[in-house]
Design a protein around this motif. Sequence first.
Motif, PDB file in Angstrom:
ATOM      1  N   ASN A 283      -4.798  -7.984  -1.068  1.00 28.24           N
ATOM      2  CA  ASN A 283      -5.380  -7.670   0.312  1.00 28.24           C
ATOM      3  C   ASN A 283      -6.029  -8.997   1.121  1.00 28.24           C
ATOM      4  O   ASN A 283      -6.718  -8.937   2.340  1.00 28.24           O
ATOM      5  CB  ASN A 283      -7.247  -7.190   0.681  1.00 28.24           C
ATOM      6  CG  ASN A 283      -7.444  -5.581   0.397  1.00 28.24           C
ATOM      7  OD1 ASN A 283      -6.428  -5.600   2.266  1.00 28.24           O
ATOM      8  ND2 ASN A 283      -8.728  -5.264   1.134  1.00 28.24           N
TER       9      ASN A 283
ATOM     10  N   TYR B  28      -2.094   2.281 -11.482  1.00 32.00           N
ATOM     11  CA  TYR B  28      -1.374   1.487 -11.160  1.00 32.00           C
ATOM     12  C   TYR B  28       0.172   1.707 -11.597  1.00 32.00           C
ATOM     13  O   TYR B  28      -0.520   2.438 -12.885  1.00 32.00           O
ATOM     14  CB  TYR B  28      -1.634  -0.069 -11.447  1.00 32.00           C
ATOM     15  CG  TYR B  28      -0.730  -0.944 -12.385  1.00 32.00           C
ATOM     16  CD1 TYR B  28       0.147  -1.639 -11.150  1.00 32.00           C
ATOM     17  CD2 TYR B  28      -0.415  -1.706 -12.966  1.00 32.00           C
ATOM     18  CE1 TYR B  28       1.340  -2.184 -11.186  1.00 32.00           C
ATOM     19  CE2 TYR B  28       0.714  -2.447 -13.889  1.00 32.00           C
ATOM     20  CZ  TYR B  28       1.521  -2.708 -13.073  1.00 32.00           C
ATOM     21  OH  TYR B  28       2.673  -3.675 -12.766  1.00 32.00           O
TER      22      TYR B  28
ATOM     23  N   ALA C 240       0.410  -5.760  -0.508  1.00 35.46           N
ATOM     24  CA  ALA C 240      -1.147  -5.220  -0.722  1.00 35.46           C
ATOM     25  C   ALA C 240      -1.389  -6.614  -2.413  1.00 35.46           C
ATOM     26  O   ALA C 240      -2.682  -6.860  -1.712  1.00 35.46           O
ATOM     27  CB  ALA C 240      -0.753  -4.225  -1.067  1.00 35.46           C
TER      28      ALA C 240
ATOM     29  N   SER D 264      -8.613   8.071  -6.632  1.00 35.83           N
ATOM     30  CA  SER D 264      -8.048   6.835  -7.069  1.00 35.83           C
ATOM     31  C   SER D 264      -6.787   7.087  -7.565  1.00 35.83           C
ATOM     32  O   SER D 264      -5.848   8.066  -7.831  1.00 35.83           O
ATOM     33  CB  SER D 264      -9.110   6.898  -7.959  1.00 35.83           C
ATOM     34  OG  SER D 264     -10.228   5.969  -8.148  1.00 35.83           O
TER      35      SER D 264
ATOM     36  N   PHE E   3      -5.680   1.408  -5.569  1.00 32.15           N
ATOM     37  CA  PHE E   3      -5.826   1.965  -4.786  1.00 32.15           C
ATOM     38  C   PHE E   3      -6.592   3.431  -4.208  1.00 32.15           C
ATOM     39  O   PHE E   3      -6.958   3.972  -4.985  1.00 32.15           O
ATOM     40  CB  PHE E   3      -4.535   2.460  -4.147  1.00 32.15           C
ATOM     41  CG  PHE E   3      -3.377   1.279  -3.953  1.00 32.15           C
ATOM     42  CD1 PHE E   3      -3.132   0.521  -3.114  1.00 32.15           C
ATOM     43  CD2 PHE E   3      -2.153   1.665  -4.120  1.00 32.15           C
ATOM     44  CE1 PHE E   3      -2.803  -1.219  -3.298  1.00 32.15           C
ATOM     45  CE2 PHE E   3      -1.501   0.369  -4.793  1.00 32.15           C
ATOM     46  CZ  PHE E   3      -1.178  -0.731  -3.813  1.00 32.15           C
TER      47      PHE E   3
ATOM     48  N   ALA F 294      -3.681   4.621   2.077  1.00 33.86           N
ATOM     49  CA  ALA F 294      -4.694   4.797   1.270  1.00 33.86           C
ATOM     50  C   ALA F 294      -5.881   2.892   1.385  1.00 33.86           C
ATOM     51  O   ALA F 294      -4.544   1.822   2.495  1.00 33.86           O
ATOM     52  CB  ALA F 294      -4.135   4.546  -0.162  1.00 33.86           C
ATOM     53  N   VAL F 295      -6.059   2.794   0.849  1.00 34.84           N
ATOM     54  CA  VAL F 295      -6.955   1.100   0.961  1.00 34.84           C
ATOM     55  C   VAL F 295      -6.476   0.976  -1.053  1.00 34.84           C
ATOM     56  O   VAL F 295      -6.821   0.740  -1.660  1.00 34.84           O
ATOM     57  CB  VAL F 295      -8.152   0.986   1.712  1.00 34.84           C
ATOM     58  CG1 VAL F 295      -8.111   1.999   3.040  1.00 34.84           C
ATOM     59  CG2 VAL F 295      -9.169   1.405   0.744  1.00 34.84           C
ATOM     60  N   VAL F 296      -7.347  -0.821  -0.676  1.00 35.29           N
ATOM     61  CA  VAL F 296      -7.101  -1.009  -1.725  1.00 35.29           C
ATOM     62  C   VAL F 296      -8.457  -1.003  -3.138  1.00 35.29           C
ATOM     63  O   VAL F 296      -9.919  -0.603  -2.023  1.00 35.29           O
ATOM     64  CB  VAL F 296      -6.741  -2.873  -2.107  1.00 35.29           C
ATOM     65  CG1 VAL F 296      -7.599  -3.929  -3.070  1.00 35.29           C
ATOM     66  CG2 VAL F 296      -6.063  -3.716  -1.782  1.00 35.29           C
ATOM     67  N   HIS F 297      -8.046  -0.644  -4.050  1.00 31.00           N
ATOM     68  CA  HIS F 297      -9.415   0.314  -4.878  1.00 31.00           C
ATOM     69  C   HIS F 297     -10.459  -1.385  -4.594  1.00 31.00           C
ATOM     70  O   HIS F 297     -10.319  -2.129  -5.032  1.00 31.00           O
ATOM     71  CB  HIS F 297      -8.680   0.390  -5.948  1.00 31.00           C
ATOM     72  CG  HIS F 297      -9.922   1.550  -6.742  1.00 31.00           C
ATOM     73  ND1 HIS F 297     -10.957   1.530  -7.145  1.00 31.00           N
ATOM     74  CD2 HIS F 297     -10.072   3.145  -6.875  1.00 31.00           C
ATOM     75  CE1 HIS F 297     -12.173   2.370  -8.026  1.00 31.00           C
ATOM     76  NE2 HIS F 297     -10.975   3.415  -7.559  1.00 31.00           N
TER      77      HIS F 297
ATOM     78  N   LEU G 243       0.723  -1.173   0.067  1.00 29.96           N
ATOM     79  CA  LEU G 243       0.269  -0.080  -0.530  1.00 29.96           C
ATOM     80  C   LEU G 243       1.007   1.086   0.076  1.00 29.96           C
ATOM     81  O   LEU G 243       1.695   0.962   0.349  1.00 29.96           O
ATOM     82  CB  LEU G 243      -1.191  -0.682   1.099  1.00 29.96           C
ATOM     83  CG  LEU G 243      -1.987  -1.093   1.373  1.00 29.96           C
ATOM     84  CD1 LEU G 243      -2.565  -1.136   2.689  1.00 29.96           C
ATOM     85  CD2 LEU G 243      -2.820  -0.630   0.223  1.00 29.96           C
TER      86      LEU G 243
ATOM     87  N   ASP H 239      -7.315   6.500  -1.931  1.00 30.05           N
ATOM     88  CA  ASP H 239      -6.570   7.318  -0.713  1.00 30.05           C
ATOM     89  C   ASP H 239      -8.485   8.032   0.123  1.00 30.05           C
ATOM     90  O   ASP H 239      -9.151   7.538  -0.173  1.00 30.05           O
ATOM     91  CB  ASP H 239      -6.190   7.992  -0.771  1.00 30.05           C
ATOM     92  CG  ASP H 239      -6.799  10.110  -1.478  1.00 30.05           C
ATOM     93  OD1 ASP H 239      -7.461  10.355  -0.980  1.00 30.05           O
ATOM     94  OD2 ASP H 239      -5.761  11.054  -1.658  1.00 30.05           O
TER      95      ASP H 239
END
Length: 324
Positions: free
Chosen positions: A278, A261, A288, A258, A251, A230-233, A220, A253
Motif C-alpha cells: 500500500n 491471496y 498494491a 476478504s 484485500f 477493494a482495499v488492502v486487507h 488491487l 471489498d
Amino acid sequence: MEARSTAAKVLVVGGTHGNERNAAWLVESWRRHPARLRRGGLALELVIGNPAAHAAGRRYLERDLNRCFHTDLLADPGRRELEVDRARELLDRHGPAAADPCAVVLDLHSTTAAMGCCLVVYGRRPEDLALAAALQGRLGLPIYLHEGDPSQSGFLVERWPCGLVVEVGPVPQGLVQAAICRQTSLAVEAALDLLAAARRGDLRLPPRLVVHRHLGSLDLPRQADGAPAAVVHPLRQHRDWQPLAAGDPLFLDPDGVSLPYRPPPELEGEPVWAVFINEAAYGEKGIALSLTRREIWPVEEGWGRALADLAAGLKGEEQLLPPG
Ligand SMILES: [Zn+2]
C-alpha cells in the motif's frame, strides 16, 4: 586496478521525489551545517534530486525522476520533460564522467509502507552488493533486490558505478518526522563509514547476505472502469517483509468480504514475502504490493575487491580544502 586519475566524491541525494520530505530536510540541514553529518572523511556532494517537485510538494511534475535514467531516454533529444532534463543535469554535474565526478550515490527515499529502514539494490553489481552486505552486517538492514522487471526501470542509482537506495517508512507523504530522519541519517553515516573503510582497504564483509528478491507486483482488484474494487486487507497493512501464503487475507471489498491471496501461476507453491504494501505513490503504477523471495547468499570475495578498487578512487574531505 589503477587508481582513477580524477578523485571522485560520494553523491548523497534527498528529494528525488518531491513529496518525500525527510531526506530533503536532512540534505538542507547538512549543507548548512556540514559538521552535523559524520562523513567518514569522504568528500561529499549533497543534492536535492528534484528541486522543482520539492518546491511544489509533489512526487514529480511531468515524469517520475526515478524512472528517467534510461540511457535511451536520456539520449533522445526529443524528450524534454522537466525530469528528463533534470536527470541529464544531475549526470552532467555529478555523474561519473563529470568534471568533478561522483563515483558512488546514496539516494534517500521515504515510503508510506512499513518498510522500516531498508536498502534497495538494483541488479547484481558487485560494488553494490558489497556495500549492501557491509551495511546489513553493521545495521541489520533488510535488502530488497530489484531486478528483471521491465515495467519498472530507469532508476537514478543505475547511472553511477555504485549506488544504493535507502528507503525508510512508514511516513506520510509531505511529512517530516524525527524518527524517520534519525534512521535515514544513521544509514547514511554507516554507509560513509564503510566506504571510508573500503577506501583504506580494511573493509570486512559478513559471510552471508540476505536479500528479498523481486518476483513481481500485484495490483488491487479493479472495476471494469479501472476504479479500485477493494482495499488492502487490514491484516496485511503494515506487514511488510512478512511471508504471504495462498489463502491469506489480502484485500477487503466494500461489503467487508476478504479476498485471499491467490498466487499467480508462475508462483504456485512458492513461498513469498510482501514488500511496499500500500505504498501511496504506487497506486498510479498499478502496484498494491510487491512479492519477493527471501534468499541467503554467500558473500563473494570479488564483491569486496570491486568495492575496494572503486573506493580507492574516492576523494577525502581534506582534498576539498583550497591549496596552500
Ligand atoms: Zn521515493
